[in-house]
Enzyme design. Structure first.
Site, PDB file in Angstrom:
ATOM      1  N   HIS A   1       0.443  -1.401   0.191  1.00 34.94           N
ATOM      2  CA  HIS A   1      -0.239   0.188   0.116  1.00 34.94           C
ATOM      3  C   HIS A   1       0.765   1.283  -0.046  1.00 34.94           C
ATOM      4  O   HIS A   1       2.198   1.128   0.259  1.00 34.94           O
ATOM      5  CB  HIS A   1      -1.000   0.245   1.221  1.00 34.94           C
TER       6      HIS A   1
ATOM      7  N   LYS B   1     -10.890  -0.797  10.093  1.00 34.70           N
ATOM      8  CA  LYS B   1     -10.763  -2.134   9.134  1.00 34.70           C
ATOM      9  C   LYS B   1     -11.176  -3.523  10.081  1.00 34.70           C
ATOM     10  O   LYS B   1     -11.511  -4.677   9.604  1.00 34.70           O
ATOM     11  CB  LYS B   1      -9.329  -3.095   8.989  1.00 34.70           C
TER      12      LYS B   1
ATOM     13  N   ASP C   1       3.045  -3.687   7.973  1.00 34.89           N
ATOM     14  CA  ASP C   1       1.961  -3.753   8.056  1.00 34.89           C
ATOM     15  C   ASP C   1       0.599  -4.667   7.981  1.00 34.89           C
ATOM     16  O   ASP C   1       0.684  -5.533   6.999  1.00 34.89           O
ATOM     17  CB  ASP C   1       1.931  -3.075   6.439  1.00 34.89           C
TER      18      ASP C   1
ATOM     19  N   CYS D   1      -4.689   2.709  -4.165  1.00 33.61           N
ATOM     20  CA  CYS D   1      -3.669   2.692  -3.248  1.00 33.61           C
ATOM     21  C   CYS D   1      -2.689   2.203  -2.774  1.00 33.61           C
ATOM     22  O   CYS D   1      -1.820   1.903  -2.611  1.00 33.61           O
ATOM     23  CB  CYS D   1      -3.641   3.295  -1.381  1.00 33.61           C
TER      24      CYS D   1
ATOM     25  N   GLN E   1      -4.236  -5.526   6.817  1.00 37.27           N
ATOM     26  CA  GLN E   1      -5.659  -6.495   5.832  1.00 37.27           C
ATOM     27  C   GLN E   1      -5.650  -6.948   6.724  1.00 37.27           C
ATOM     28  O   GLN E   1      -6.008  -8.625   6.453  1.00 37.27           O
ATOM     29  CB  GLN E   1      -5.534  -6.233   4.424  1.00 37.27           C
TER      30      GLN E   1
END
Length: 417
Positions: free
Chosen positions: A134, A237, A211, A375, A214
């Site tokens: 991202h 999320k 990260d 993104c 997700q």
């Protein structure tokens, strides 16, 4: 709170999805005269009553600023706020709440780390990121590299959308200082082998950031097992409120890093001659924190953990499997990202149709998806597309909704081709 039932004592747990759906008020509405089919969960998941009630109760019964109030409401707010931090610590299996920093989201968390590690970088140093990142895990490192003379080096991905481990191994060297990698791709759904790449990186003393934006909606990460130095995710999320995220960092590294912002909670003492910083985690939490949002995030974690991860993963796997089975019913449909290990995310294109048209026409049928570059422009360039349509599924989605998506795509295809 939804019930979790089992078919028998030996079978995998089975979720009562209809009961779960009743926990999410927004799902009962109609869009354009059609029942809402919400398949944009990768952008932001919906919120259960448990989260809404927790935040409402905070504002109705205990709202106050935290930590320094010499009154009952201040004590209540502080207890709820710091209790939420402990919920997150337990969720990530961090060693201490000192390692849990509140941020506005994953993006700010990565910026905190990038700026904090900048003093360690010099000209010629290298920062490895993957080609599937991202923008939030590319741009902060580019900004720091421009200031320090370091270089951002992309790890390649395979045509199937998996991390190219040969590329990673060839790029990892004595100049590598930082590895910043997504746990799960927001475009492809790919689950990256972060534990193994972190293990390789650590042998060279490389600092690692994951990260997890997700990942956390689909499985529970263990930061000690992963061995990462930093882990970031966003509340919204994970069925929680917007405006708050989490940065996990190893305490010894956070102690060494300079603050990201100044003022308020992050100070110990201020004079015109010298200012000293507060202890962890408050050193990185300038100003009034997102108190109600922290309470809401804790409630979201409690909700998800109450459902049971094995049952959730089984339900989501069934959704993705059904979607993959139906691809052949839409001529010219191509899935972008066919990794062996995936969460229920499906990015696709259809010959002769523009992604934005697909999204608009599905919305007319009450079906919400996302379109565009997500993104992730470097990844779009890799696949030679300007954007894709993306359906991302959550635990409250049903097999019937998956079928409605493909019926909607068939209808669009008949209309436009």
């Amino acid at each position: 709170m939804s019930d979790l039932s089992t078919a028998n004592t030996t079978a995998s747990p089975v979720l009562d999805v209809e009961a779960i759906r009743r926990d999410f008020p927004i799902l009962s509405q109609e869009i354009n005269g059609k029942p809402l089919v919400y398949l944009d969960n990768g952008a932001s998941a919906q919120k259960p009553e448990m989260v809404l009630d927790a935040m409402d109760r905070y504002y109705r019964e205990m709202h106050s600023n935290v930590h320094r109030g010499a009154h009952t409401l201040g004590d209540r707010a502080t207890t709820a706020f710091e209790g939420a931090r402990e919920t997150v610590r337990s969720f990530l299996n961090a060693q201490s709440t000192r390692e849990i920093i509140w941020t506005r989201g994953t993006t700010e968390a990565i910026n905190v780390v990038a700026n904090g590690l900048a003093p360690r970088l010099k000209e010629g140093d290298e920062i490895l990121v993957s080609h599937m990142e991202h923008h939030a895990n590319i741009v902060p490192w580019q900004m720091v590299a421009e200031r320090t003379g370091a270089k951002v080096i992309p790890i390649q991905v395979t045509p199937e959308g998996e991390l190219d481990l040969e590329s990673f191994t060839s790029l990892l060297n004595e100049r590598t200082r930082i590895l910043a990698i997504t746990h799960v791709s927001n475009v492809l759904g790919t689950i990256n082998p972060v534990r193994s790449v972190i293990e390789q990186a650590k042998k060279l003393g490389v600092l690692t950031l994951v990260d997890g934006a997700q990942a956390v909606p689909h499985f529970r990460p263990d930061v000690q097992e992963l061995g990462c130095d930093f882990y970031a995710f966003s509340s919204h999320k994970l069925f929680g409120p917007t405006g708050i995220g989490v940065l996990y960092g190893r305490a010894e590294l956070l102690e060494e890093m300079p603050p990201y912002q100044g003022g308020g909670e992050m100070i110990e003492r201020v004079s015109f001659e010298r200012t000293t910083w507060n202890i962890l985690p408050y050193k990185f939490e300038a100003g009034t924190p997102p108190i109600a949002e922290a309470v809401g995030l804790a409630a979201a974690i409690d909700y998800v953990e109450g459902l049971g991860r094995p049952a959730m993963e089984a339900a989501e796997s069934a959704l993705l499997q059904r979607a993959n089975e139906l691809v052949e019913t839409v001529p010219g449909m191509e899935i972008i990202g066919t990794a062996r290990q995936k969460v229920p995310v499906m990015s696709f294109k259809i010959a002769g149709l523009h992604a934005s048209d697909i999204g608009t026409l599905l919305d007319q049928q009450g079906i919400a998806i996302r379109t565009g570059n997500h993104c992730a422009m470097p990844l779009m360039d890799f696949y030679g597309v300007t954007g894709t349509a993306r359906a991302s599924f959550a635990v409250y989605n049903t097999l019937e909704e998956v079928e409605k998506l493909f019926q909607g795509l068939q209808k669009i295809q008949r209309l436009l081709t």
